[in-house]
Design an enzyme around this catalytic site. Structure first.
Site, PDB file in Angstrom:
ATOM      1  N   GLU A  99       0.829  -1.220   0.000  1.00 59.21           N
ATOM      2  CA  GLU A  99       0.000   0.000   0.000  1.00 59.21           C
ATOM      3  C   GLU A  99       0.858   1.263   0.000  1.00 59.21           C
ATOM      4  OE1 GLU A  99      -0.115  -2.629   2.018  1.00 59.21           O
ATOM      5  OE2 GLU A  99      -2.030  -2.770   3.090  1.00 59.21           O
TER       6      GLU A  99
ATOM      7  N   CYS B 158      -2.543  -3.007   7.542  1.00 59.86           N
ATOM      8  CA  CYS B 158      -2.056  -2.893   8.926  1.00 59.86           C
ATOM      9  C   CYS B 158      -2.273  -1.458   9.400  1.00 59.86           C
ATOM     10  CB  CYS B 158      -0.570  -3.262   8.994  1.00 59.86           C
ATOM     11  SG  CYS B 158       0.528  -1.983   8.329  1.00 59.86           S
TER      12      CYS B 158
END
Lengths: 146, 146
Positions: A54, A82
């Protein structure tokens, strides 16, 4: 192109990570039906624990657009982000987050519980193609344990 | 050298951010009494909302050491880390986190509440030189509003 198509593109990225013995997570960012960033986890290769799919995809999209916001874009991620990636997505003000498999150990939900870490205007779609996304992760960790 | 000395080094970084019209946050990472990374917020310059002082300092330290963990290192940050940076610090397993001013708007505590986002072995020291760290932020936002 529909959501499934773009998630399969993210899965292709995750597969690349798998082949390079990285935790198999991939992401693509889409703007106006065009993929503007593709990335996969490169923590081992770069020896940098911030090199998640990401983060690499976001930085790539910012560079491509010359903008630090992505209000009209969508990110497809094969696994629940996360906490670090959830925080990065918050800052980006990205329009839509679509993720595949839940990550009970490292996903943001473990820490944030009821409070959403994302921007109030960000739409969230969970568990798209979750079985395929999860199987790739399970296969990876199963092989590592052997 | 003591904690105050290293926090003042982080403040020097924050001052550089201030002079470049970036939100004035700085960070240094210390290992065995040596500063191995110095960084300041570069979100505007890079047009990349992941370019926080902590992320740049972490990546710099990983590159310097060729390691993706920083168990024996300490990071000095002038302001409470945001959720993204808290997540990155978690992954790094950094030994000690020392921060200056609280950040009620964007600090990790707003989202994580009672649950610590950091690695269980990470030590946390809050509010070192907090007045100096906060004044720099207040001065920045006061000037921006004018």
């Amino acid at each position: 192109m529909d959501n499934n198509y773009y998630m399969r593109q993210a899965l292709i990225q995750a597969q690349k990570a798998f082949e390079e013995e990285e935790v198999p997570i991939g992401a693509v960012i889409v703007l106006e039906n065009k993929i503007i960033a593709r990335a996969y986890n490169q923590v081992e290769r770069l020896k940098d624990c911030t090199a998640h799919a990401e983060i690499i995809a976001l930085t790539s999209a910012f560079n491509y657009l010359g903008s630090k916001y992505l209000m009209d874009a969508s990110i497809y991620i094969t696994v629940e982000p996360c906490l670090m990636c959830a925080g990065a997505l918050y800052w980006s003000k990205i329009g839509t987050i679509i993720y595949g498999a839940d990550d009970e150990k490292n996903g943001y939900k473990r820490i944030t519980k009821e409070v959403s870490p994302f921007h109030p205007k960000t739409k969230l779609i969970k568990n798209l193609l979750q079985d395929e996304c999860r199987l790739l992760m399970q296969d990876f960790f199963f092989r590592k344990r052997k």
